[in-house]
Design an enzyme around this catalytic site. Structure first.
Site, mmCIF file in Angstrom:
data_model
loop_
_atom_site.group_PDB
_atom_site.id
_atom_site.type_symbol
_atom_site.label_atom_id
_atom_site.label_comp_id
_atom_site.label_asym_id
_atom_site.label_seq_id
_atom_site.Cartn_x
_atom_site.Cartn_y
_atom_site.Cartn_z
ATOM 1 N N CYS A 79 -28.737 -0.651 -1.962
ATOM 2 C CA CYS A 79 -29.161 0.005 -0.721
ATOM 3 C C CYS A 79 -29.767 1.395 -0.973
ATOM 4 O O CYS A 79 -30.901 1.493 -1.400
ATOM 5 C CB CYS A 79 -28.001 0.074 0.273
ATOM 6 S SG CYS A 79 -28.555 0.352 1.972
ATOM 7 N N HIS A 167 -26.138 -5.311 0.928
ATOM 8 C CA HIS A 167 -24.817 -5.009 0.360
ATOM 9 C C HIS A 167 -24.146 -6.294 -0.130
ATOM 10 O O HIS A 167 -23.651 -7.079 0.680
ATOM 11 C CB HIS A 167 -23.932 -4.328 1.401
ATOM 12 C CG HIS A 167 -24.343 -2.922 1.707
ATOM 13 N ND1 HIS A 167 -23.862 -1.838 1.007
ATOM 14 C CD2 HIS A 167 -25.205 -2.430 2.628
ATOM 15 C CE1 HIS A 167 -24.406 -0.741 1.486
ATOM 16 N NE2 HIS A 167 -25.222 -1.067 2.470
ATOM 17 N N GLU A 169 -21.364 -6.483 -1.668
ATOM 18 C CA GLU A 169 -19.914 -6.319 -1.724
ATOM 19 C C GLU A 169 -19.200 -6.739 -0.443
ATOM 20 O O GLU A 169 -17.989 -6.964 -0.460
ATOM 21 C CB GLU A 169 -19.552 -4.860 -2.055
ATOM 22 C CG GLU A 169 -19.902 -3.840 -0.982
ATOM 23 C CD GLU A 169 -21.323 -3.299 -1.077
ATOM 24 O OE1 GLU A 169 -21.592 -2.237 -0.508
ATOM 25 O OE2 GLU A 169 -22.164 -3.965 -1.695
ATOM 26 N N SER A 221 11.094 4.866 -3.785
ATOM 27 C CA SER A 221 11.041 4.863 -2.325
ATOM 28 C C SER A 221 11.505 3.541 -1.732
ATOM 29 O O SER A 221 11.704 3.444 -0.522
ATOM 30 C CB SER A 221 9.598 5.122 -1.874
ATOM 31 O OG SER A 221 8.774 4.011 -2.202
ATOM 32 N N GLY A 222 11.638 2.522 -2.574
ATOM 33 C CA GLY A 222 11.921 1.187 -2.071
ATOM 34 C C GLY A 222 10.665 0.381 -1.838
ATOM 35 O O GLY A 222 10.720 -0.806 -1.542
ATOM 36 N N VAL A 224 6.557 -0.988 -2.850
ATOM 37 C CA VAL A 224 5.961 -1.752 -3.942
ATOM 38 C C VAL A 224 5.483 -0.833 -5.068
ATOM 39 O O VAL A 224 5.756 -1.077 -6.252
ATOM 40 C CB VAL A 224 4.778 -2.606 -3.421
ATOM 41 C CG1 VAL A 224 4.074 -3.306 -4.583
ATOM 42 C CG2 VAL A 224 5.269 -3.630 -2.404
ATOM 43 N N ASP A 225 4.776 0.240 -4.725
ATOM 44 C CA ASP A 225 4.141 1.079 -5.753
ATOM 45 C C ASP A 225 5.166 1.734 -6.680
ATOM 46 O O ASP A 225 5.055 1.643 -7.906
ATOM 47 C CB ASP A 225 3.264 2.152 -5.099
ATOM 48 C CG ASP A 225 2.171 1.564 -4.222
ATOM 49 O OD1 ASP A 225 1.789 0.404 -4.470
ATOM 50 O OD2 ASP A 225 1.716 2.242 -3.291
ATOM 51 N N SER A 226 6.167 2.409 -6.086
ATOM 52 C CA SER A 226 7.139 3.097 -6.937
ATOM 53 C C SER A 226 7.984 2.093 -7.727
ATOM 54 O O SER A 226 8.387 2.359 -8.862
ATOM 55 C CB SER A 226 8.042 4.013 -6.106
ATOM 56 O OG SER A 226 8.879 3.289 -5.239
ATOM 57 N N THR A 227 8.224 0.926 -7.153
ATOM 58 C CA THR A 227 9.015 -0.099 -7.853
ATOM 59 C C THR A 227 8.274 -0.625 -9.076
ATOM 60 O O THR A 227 8.843 -0.729 -10.174
ATOM 61 C CB THR A 227 9.344 -1.264 -6.901
ATOM 62 O OG1 THR A 227 10.083 -0.767 -5.787
ATOM 63 C CG2 THR A 227 10.164 -2.335 -7.608
#
Length: 509
Positions: A79, A167, A169, A221-222, A224-227
């Site tokens: 584009c 585009h 994507e 934190s409980g 997904v990311d921190s786990t």
């Protein structure tokens, strides 16, 4: 890890989507602002120029330095990028008679071009521009047209430089992923080696090289990311990882105890710290959303710092920062307007003398979940809905009190448990309840009531950048509404939020 593909961002709303589509091809890529990208490009195999809200004809149009890229490595211009290559290299870009936005179909595709291999004539593409390429750049070869856009795609003779006016994507470009694959795999010969297994292997080695025998502290934190970050670090450094799970008094009902139990079953070294009273005291009387976030962030750092000091010789702080956090914290043209503070981007206060380690900072949310699956983490934990760092404080509009927290915890438990019982939880990306700062009149039995109103929120999304409200069944909403009003003392009215992001945000504060 091989860098492989460099995406230069010109401020397009679709730039992250380009990266996601490239990653779906098992190809690693990175996004950088067009005016601030690495000097050393030796590890990159291809470059993609994103779209932009700017016009190439404007005085303040973004001007990238392509001297180390153009003609020296495969280049795909999307584009704005396509218009830029034309406008400044012997072609012509002019305002379009009509704004070319939305679906179009390829009415012409040049034969025997690897770029359009396996793309059928009449394939649907998505246009989003107000300028159009009237004349191709020097040595430009026309590759494709639509009914209204003659120069929809071209390449430059003698180079591996390709440009498209649409585009690829976005979902509406039917063969967009195939076009990206043709360019990256067939033309640029980029290896498709970015898989969850490969990431885990590379990440564990990198963590071992970086951290060595040092001790690392991580705030769980409980979520997904921190786990996933914790399990990766545990795999790399074992007993040298110390996890702290802080109860800020704003978690979901029974979450502190349940999550601690879940973590200990995973073999992680976790200490639970109940600092509820300290957080609620700091929030007393504060109503403004950003002030609430900052108060929680300040107290969390104080509590976390106190606990970290109990561990001897800690040198590193691990965080669950993911790629959208990183991208959103870097703007193409200076700092963007603050929508909300990111709790884990931007460093630490001076008094915390720890180095930062962020194992997930190059992954999107769905990639984090795939890595977690590879690591053998419980699917129920990986499938947990995102939950805001400030907890229920930003779902209680206005000032926080222990009684309001109790009410919202009870309402939230009815809603979330109901979603699980009716098989709806996994069909929703994020759900929760909001306690509104208004009372409404009701009748319970023979008595008139004047009690709180709660709003239920459920959205579907991929990474939270955009979101649509979920059409939950009416029968389900009716049942949950009745259950909340009957079981939760202090609530007599339930409403359902049917706003999408944008223009609304997922959270109310």
């Amino acid at each position: 890890m091989q860098h492989n593909v460099l995406i230069l961002d010109f401020g397009s709303q679709y730039t992250q989507l380009i990266a996601r589509r490239v990653r779906e091809l098992n190809i690693f890529c990175e996004i950088f602002p067009f005016n601030h990208f690495p000097d050393d490009l030796s590890s990159y195999k291809a470059v993609i120029l994103s779209g932009s809200p700017y016009s190439v004809r404007a005085e303040d149009a973004p001007h990238p330095d392509l001297s180390q890229i153009r003609g020296k490595m495969p280049l795909l211009a999307v584009c704005y990028g396509a218009q830029y290559l034309a406008h400044f290299n012997g072609g012509e870009v002019a305002p379009s008679n009509i704004r070319e936005y939305g679906r179009a179909n390829l009415s012409f595709i040049k034969d025997d071009e690897a770029f359009f291999e396996e793309v059928a004539l009449n394939s649907q593409v998505w246009m989003s521009h107000s300028d159009t390429i009237k004349q191709l750049p020097t040595n430009g070869v026309l590759l494709a047209s639509t009914k209204d856009v003659t120069n929809a795609a071209y390449r430059i003779e003698g180079e591996k430089t390709y440009a498209i006016q649409f585009h690829p994507e976005v979902y509406h470009s039917t063969d967009g992923k195939q076009i990206l694959e043709n360019f990256l795999v067939k033309i640029a010969e980029v290896p498709q080696n970015f898989t969850p297994n490969a990431f885990v292997e590379d990440c564990v080695k990198d963590l071992q090289d970086k951290v060595g025998n040092d001790k690392v502290v991580l705030g769980l934190s409980g979520g997904v990311d921190s786990t996933v970050a914790a399990v990766l670090l545990h795999k790399a450094i074992g007993k040298n990882l110390y996890c702290i799970f802080v109860n800020n008094g704003l978690l979901r009902k029974n979450e502190f105890e349940n999550v601690l139990h879940q973590y200990k079953d995973m073999g992680l070294n976790v200490k639970g710290v109940d600092a509820s009273e300290r957080f609620l005291s700091a929030l007393d009387g504060i109503e403004e959303p950003e002030a609430k976030r900052k108060a929680i962030g300040r107290v969390f750092i104080e509590v976390f710092d106190d606990e970290a000091h109990r561990i001897e010789n800690v040198k590193w702080l691990a965080q669950g920062t993911i790629y959208p956090d990183v991208i959103e914290s870097v703007s193409v043209k200076g700092p963007s307007a603050t929508i909300k503070s990111h709790h884990n981007v931007g460093g630490l206060p001076d008094f915390m003398k720890l180095q930062i380690v962020e194992p997930l900072r190059m992954l999107f949310k769905d990639e984090v979940r795939r890595v977690g699956k590879t690591l053998g983490i419980d699917p129920e934990l990986l499938g947990r809905h995102p939950f805001p760092g400030p907890g229920l404080s930003i779902r209680i509009l206005g000032a926080i009190t222990p009684e309001k927290v109790r009410i919202l915890q009870e309402v939230d438990a009815v809603f979330i448990n109901g979603l699980k019982e009716h098989g709806l939880y996994d069909k929703v990306w994020q759900a929760g309840a909001i306690l509104l700062p208004v009372n409404s009149v009701g009748v319970m039995g023979d008595e008139r009531t004047y009690e709180k109103v709660v709003a239920l929120r459920a959205v579907e999304s991929t990474d939270g950048m955009t979101a649509d409200w979920v059409h939950l069944p009416y029968d389900f909403l009716m049942k949950i509404s009745n259950e909340i009003i009957n079981k939760v003392k202090g609530v007599n009215r339930v409403v359902y939020d049917i706003s999408s992001k944008p223009p609304a945000t997922i959270e109310w504060e």
